[in-house]
Design a protein around this motif. Sequence first.
Motif, short mmCIF file in Angstrom:
data_model
loop_
_atom_site.label_atom_id
_atom_site.label_comp_id
_atom_site.label_asym_id
_atom_site.label_seq_id
_atom_site.Cartn_x
_atom_site.Cartn_y
_atom_site.Cartn_z
N ASN A 1 -3.16 -4.14 -9.19
CA ASN A 1 -3.15 -3.89 -7.75
C ASN A 1 -2.66 -2.50 -7.41
N ILE A 2 -1.82 -1.93 -8.26
CA ILE A 2 -1.38 -0.55 -8.05
C ILE A 2 -2.60 0.37 -8.02
N TYR A 3 -3.48 0.21 -9.00
CA TYR A 3 -4.67 1.06 -9.06
C TYR A 3 -5.60 0.79 -7.87
N LYS A 4 -5.75 -0.47 -7.55
CA LYS A 4 -6.67 -0.83 -6.46
C LYS A 4 -6.23 -0.21 -5.13
N HIS A 5 -4.96 -0.38 -4.80
CA HIS A 5 -4.49 0.06 -3.48
C HIS A 5 -4.29 1.58 -3.41
N THR A 6 -3.75 2.18 -4.46
CA THR A 6 -3.56 3.63 -4.40
C THR A 6 -4.88 4.38 -4.42
N SER A 7 -5.90 3.81 -5.06
CA SER A 7 -7.22 4.46 -5.05
C SER A 7 -7.81 4.50 -3.64
N ARG A 8 -7.31 3.61 -2.77
CA ARG A 8 -7.75 3.57 -1.37
C ARG A 8 -6.77 4.31 -0.45
N PHE B 1 3.42 -2.22 -1.59
CA PHE B 1 4.74 -2.82 -1.68
C PHE B 1 4.60 -4.28 -2.12
N PRO B 2 4.56 -4.58 -3.42
CA PRO B 2 4.40 -5.97 -3.85
C PRO B 2 5.64 -6.81 -3.52
N ILE B 3 5.40 -8.03 -3.12
CA ILE B 3 6.49 -8.98 -2.89
C ILE B 3 6.87 -9.59 -4.23
N CYS B 4 8.15 -9.62 -4.52
CA CYS B 4 8.57 -10.15 -5.82
C CYS B 4 9.13 -11.57 -5.69
N MET C 1 12.08 3.29 4.28
CA MET C 1 10.91 3.82 3.58
C MET C 1 9.66 3.01 3.96
N PHE C 2 9.78 1.68 3.92
CA PHE C 2 8.64 0.83 4.28
C PHE C 2 8.20 1.07 5.72
N ASP C 3 9.16 1.13 6.64
CA ASP C 3 8.82 1.32 8.05
C ASP C 3 8.06 2.63 8.28
N SER C 4 8.44 3.65 7.53
CA SER C 4 7.77 4.95 7.68
C SER C 4 6.28 4.84 7.36
N VAL D 1 0.73 -1.77 2.30
CA VAL D 1 0.06 -3.01 1.91
C VAL D 1 1.07 -3.92 1.21
N ARG D 2 1.06 -5.21 1.58
CA ARG D 2 1.95 -6.19 0.95
C ARG D 2 1.11 -7.31 0.35
N ASP D 3 1.56 -7.86 -0.78
CA ASP D 3 0.95 -9.07 -1.31
C ASP D 3 1.95 -9.78 -2.21
N TYR D 4 1.61 -10.99 -2.61
CA TYR D 4 2.50 -11.79 -3.46
C TYR D 4 1.69 -12.32 -4.63
N THR D 5 2.04 -11.89 -5.84
CA THR D 5 1.29 -12.31 -7.03
C THR D 5 1.96 -13.45 -7.79
#
Length: 214
Positions: free
Chosen positions: A124-131, A136-139, A187-190, A198-202
């Motif tokens: 997902n790092i590659y997917k989102h940064t390429s866009r 910000f993944p939820i852990c 940082m997130f708010d900025s 982008v947020r997601d939960y894996t």
Amino acid sequence: MNFKKNICWCIGLLNRTRLKTSTGEVLRLFENNIRSLLELKHDDEDWCFCIADYESTDVNVEEFLKNLQREYKHVNFRYKISTHSQNTFTRGGARNNAFKLTDSEIVFFLDADMLFTSRDVIDNIYKHTSRKKVYFPICSSYKDITHKTYWKRETGTGNFAILRSMFIESKNTWWEKTGWGQEDGRMFDSFNRQHVAVRDYTETFFHQWHPASN
């Protein structure tokens, strides 16, 4: 865009390599973190661990990484270390100093005590940064030392991936405040205000358990 699979993992470190509990167990937080990533790395990925070390005394960080390179002979990875005085440590300052070591297209700010159990977040790092998004993944957080049960940590935003060029252009820096808290949210708010967060939960990205006082 000729997108490259290269990541600098930025980590601030102050005695999270081997942490002893009050009952004598040794928690290898940083070691587990790095090993979990190396177990998942593909041959076409160029990774560098950029570590701002604040005079950690539990383990010699450079020696540990050199030993890992010998142990994981089939896994190519680089590392860079900058050393700083222990009494100057702040979480934000450590991340700022780790970022100064970066040279890859993608940067991931990573807490020392995390753990990866699949490639979900990595891919997902590659997917989102390429866009040109900031990811910000939820852990999940383990509930105790057995690491058998966990809960979804929706509020945490301290681990994230961004294009290095985007971070520089944003002119963001980590808030170098004493103590823990609020620097992640700022940082997130900025980036959220810019509509690029982008947020997601894996369910495969974990915060390792350790005593709250540590």
